[in-house]
Design a protein around this motif. Structure first.
Motif, PDB file in Angstrom:
ATOM      1  N   ALA A 121     -25.833  12.996 -38.214  1.00 40.72           N
ATOM      2  CA  ALA A 121     -25.978  12.075 -37.091  1.00 40.72           C
ATOM      3  C   ALA A 121     -25.482  12.712 -35.800  1.00 40.72           C
ATOM      4  O   ALA A 121     -24.655  13.621 -35.819  1.00 40.72           O
ATOM      5  CB  ALA A 121     -25.193  10.789 -37.371  1.00 40.72           C
ATOM      6  N   ALA A 122     -26.002  12.184 -34.699  1.00 39.50           N
ATOM      7  CA  ALA A 122     -25.562  12.615 -33.368  1.00 39.50           C
ATOM      8  C   ALA A 122     -25.608  11.416 -32.432  1.00 39.50           C
ATOM      9  O   ALA A 122     -26.503  10.581 -32.521  1.00 39.50           O
ATOM     10  CB  ALA A 122     -26.451  13.727 -32.833  1.00 39.50           C
ATOM     11  N   ASP A 123     -24.627  11.334 -31.554  1.00 35.64           N
ATOM     12  CA  ASP A 123     -24.616  10.361 -30.474  1.00 35.64           C
ATOM     13  C   ASP A 123     -24.909  11.130 -29.199  1.00 35.64           C
ATOM     14  O   ASP A 123     -24.233  12.121 -28.901  1.00 35.64           O
ATOM     15  CB  ASP A 123     -23.256   9.662 -30.379  1.00 35.64           C
ATOM     16  CG  ASP A 123     -22.928   8.849 -31.625  1.00 35.64           C
ATOM     17  OD1 ASP A 123     -23.865   8.441 -32.335  1.00 35.64           O
ATOM     18  OD2 ASP A 123     -21.733   8.617 -31.877  1.00 35.64           O
ATOM     19  N   LEU A 124     -25.927  10.664 -28.465  1.00 39.68           N
ATOM     20  CA  LEU A 124     -26.477  11.440 -27.353  1.00 39.68           C
ATOM     21  C   LEU A 124     -26.681  10.586 -26.112  1.00 39.68           C
ATOM     22  O   LEU A 124     -26.920   9.379 -26.199  1.00 39.68           O
ATOM     23  CB  LEU A 124     -27.828  12.027 -27.776  1.00 39.68           C
ATOM     24  CG  LEU A 124     -27.818  12.870 -29.046  1.00 39.68           C
ATOM     25  CD1 LEU A 124     -29.216  13.022 -29.606  1.00 39.68           C
ATOM     26  CD2 LEU A 124     -27.187  14.229 -28.777  1.00 39.68           C
ATOM     27  N   ARG A 125     -26.680  11.261 -24.975  1.00 38.11           N
ATOM     28  CA  ARG A 125     -26.915  10.600 -23.679  1.00 38.11           C
ATOM     29  C   ARG A 125     -27.791  11.501 -22.828  1.00 38.11           C
ATOM     30  O   ARG A 125     -27.732  12.726 -22.920  1.00 38.11           O
ATOM     31  CB  ARG A 125     -25.561  10.390 -23.007  1.00 38.11           C
ATOM     32  CG  ARG A 125     -25.596   9.808 -21.629  1.00 38.11           C
ATOM     33  CD  ARG A 125     -24.196   9.678 -21.039  1.00 38.11           C
ATOM     34  NE  ARG A 125     -23.374   8.775 -21.839  1.00 38.11           N
ATOM     35  CZ  ARG A 125     -22.043   8.856 -21.953  1.00 38.11           C
ATOM     36  NH1 ARG A 125     -21.381   9.813 -21.327  1.00 38.11           N
ATOM     37  NH2 ARG A 125     -21.380   7.985 -22.681  1.00 38.11           N
ATOM     38  N   LEU A 126     -28.607  10.883 -21.991  1.00 38.63           N
ATOM     39  CA  LEU A 126     -29.365  11.584 -20.955  1.00 38.63           C
ATOM     40  C   LEU A 126     -29.141  10.834 -19.638  1.00 38.63           C
ATOM     41  O   LEU A 126     -29.307   9.617 -19.595  1.00 38.63           O
ATOM     42  CB  LEU A 126     -30.865  11.593 -21.266  1.00 38.63           C
ATOM     43  CG  LEU A 126     -31.358  12.537 -22.345  1.00 38.63           C
ATOM     44  CD1 LEU A 126     -32.823  12.245 -22.682  1.00 38.63           C
ATOM     45  CD2 LEU A 126     -31.196  13.995 -21.921  1.00 38.63           C
ATOM     46  N   ALA A 127     -28.807  11.551 -18.589  1.00 35.92           N
ATOM     47  CA  ALA A 127     -28.587  10.905 -17.289  1.00 35.92           C
ATOM     48  C   ALA A 127     -29.882  10.318 -16.734  1.00 35.92           C
ATOM     49  O   ALA A 127     -29.866   9.287 -16.064  1.00 35.92           O
ATOM     50  CB  ALA A 127     -27.979  11.894 -16.300  1.00 35.92           C
ATOM     51  N   SER A 128     -30.991  10.966 -17.040  1.00 37.92           N
ATOM     52  CA  SER A 128     -32.269  10.562 -16.440  1.00 37.92           C
ATOM     53  C   SER A 128     -33.025   9.503 -17.253  1.00 37.92           C
ATOM     54  O   SER A 128     -34.100   9.075 -16.836  1.00 37.92           O
ATOM     55  CB  SER A 128     -33.166  11.785 -16.261  1.00 37.92           C
ATOM     56  OG  SER A 128     -33.526  12.321 -17.521  1.00 37.92           O
ATOM     57  N   ARG A 129     -32.496   9.100 -18.391  1.00 36.26           N
ATOM     58  CA  ARG A 129     -33.174   8.110 -19.230  1.00 36.26           C
ATOM     59  C   ARG A 129     -32.182   7.037 -19.654  1.00 36.26           C
ATOM     60  O   ARG A 129     -31.021   7.323 -19.932  1.00 36.26           O
ATOM     61  CB  ARG A 129     -33.793   8.751 -20.481  1.00 36.26           C
ATOM     62  CG  ARG A 129     -34.887   9.765 -20.201  1.00 36.26           C
ATOM     63  CD  ARG A 129     -36.127   9.096 -19.583  1.00 36.26           C
ATOM     64  NE  ARG A 129     -37.231  10.023 -19.398  1.00 36.26           N
ATOM     65  CZ  ARG A 129     -37.472  10.683 -18.281  1.00 36.26           C
ATOM     66  NH1 ARG A 129     -36.666  10.564 -17.236  1.00 36.26           N
ATOM     67  NH2 ARG A 129     -38.526  11.472 -18.187  1.00 36.26           N
ATOM     68  N   SER A 130     -32.684   5.830 -19.750  1.00 40.03           N
ATOM     69  CA  SER A 130     -31.842   4.714 -20.183  1.00 40.03           C
ATOM     70  C   SER A 130     -31.650   4.766 -21.698  1.00 40.03           C
ATOM     71  O   SER A 130     -32.399   5.446 -22.417  1.00 40.03           O
ATOM     72  CB  SER A 130     -32.488   3.383 -19.792  1.00 40.03           C
ATOM     73  OG  SER A 130     -33.661   3.168 -20.563  1.00 40.03           O
ATOM     74  N   VAL A 131     -30.663   4.022 -22.162  1.00 41.95           N
ATOM     75  CA  VAL A 131     -30.454   3.884 -23.599  1.00 41.95           C
ATOM     76  C   VAL A 131     -31.721   3.351 -24.254  1.00 41.95           C
ATOM     77  O   VAL A 131     -32.144   3.838 -25.307  1.00 41.95           O
ATOM     78  CB  VAL A 131     -29.239   2.971 -23.883  1.00 41.95           C
ATOM     79  CG1 VAL A 131     -29.184   2.527 -25.342  1.00 41.95           C
ATOM     80  CG2 VAL A 131     -27.947   3.678 -23.484  1.00 41.95           C
TER      81      VAL A 131
END
Length: 167
Positions: A121-131
């Motif tokens: 598993a991975a928890d990820l974020r992108l500044a340019s895209r919403s959850v």
């Protein structure tokens, strides 16, 4: 064998990408970056997977676990669907039992038998895209679990059973 048709969907999303698979991530905790081709013409590159394992280690104690390549494939397929050049920010990859227990004592949202413990598993974020955008892309792969953590601004992706949660 039961998972084979499911993962075929994620792999299908990766076809036509020049027969390569590439993952781009940044770790805000360690300051490390990775921009890695890890699969070429049907074969995983062992050295690249080793670097991904190190990158996604438990940063609290530097414990390393083999990251399931299916999880990396799901992350890559979702990233491709979003058509972004920005690297993922890795919030959490592998978690040692000690780290998972500590996080569990602080939050009700941490599973006792989390797939993070298995390197799946991975928890990820992108500044340019919403959850929501990230979760929809991951869900479109039909290849694992997708959790929305809107208040914390990240998406969980794993190679377990197909399921979703959060808002």
């Amino acid at each position: 064998m039961v998972a084979a048709p499911t993962y075929a969907n994620a792999f299908g999303l990766l076809r036509g990408a020049g027969d390569i698979r590439r993952i781009k991530m940044y770790n805000g905790r360690t300051g490390e970056n990775i921009d890695m081709i890890y699969w070429i013409d049907g074969d995983y590159i062992k050295e690249a997977l080793d670097e991904i394992n190190f990158f996604m280690r438990d940063w609290r104690n530097n414990q390393i676990k083999q990251i399931d390549s299916r999880t990396v494939d799901i992350m890559t397929a979702a990233h491709n669907l979003m058509d972004v050049n920005e690297p993922y920010m890795l919030i959490s990859g592998y978690r040692s039992p000690a780290t998972n227990a500590m996080l569990r004592s602080r939050s009700g949202g941490v599973a006792k038998n989390s797939l993070h413990l298995q390197g799946q598993a991975a928890d990820l974020r992108l500044a340019s895209r919403s959850v929501d955008q990230m979760a929809r892309a991951a869900s479109a792969c039909h290849a694992g679990g997708v959790g929305r953590y809107t208040s914390s601004n990240f998406v969980h992706m794993d190679c377990g059973n197909v399921r979703s949660w959060g808002s």
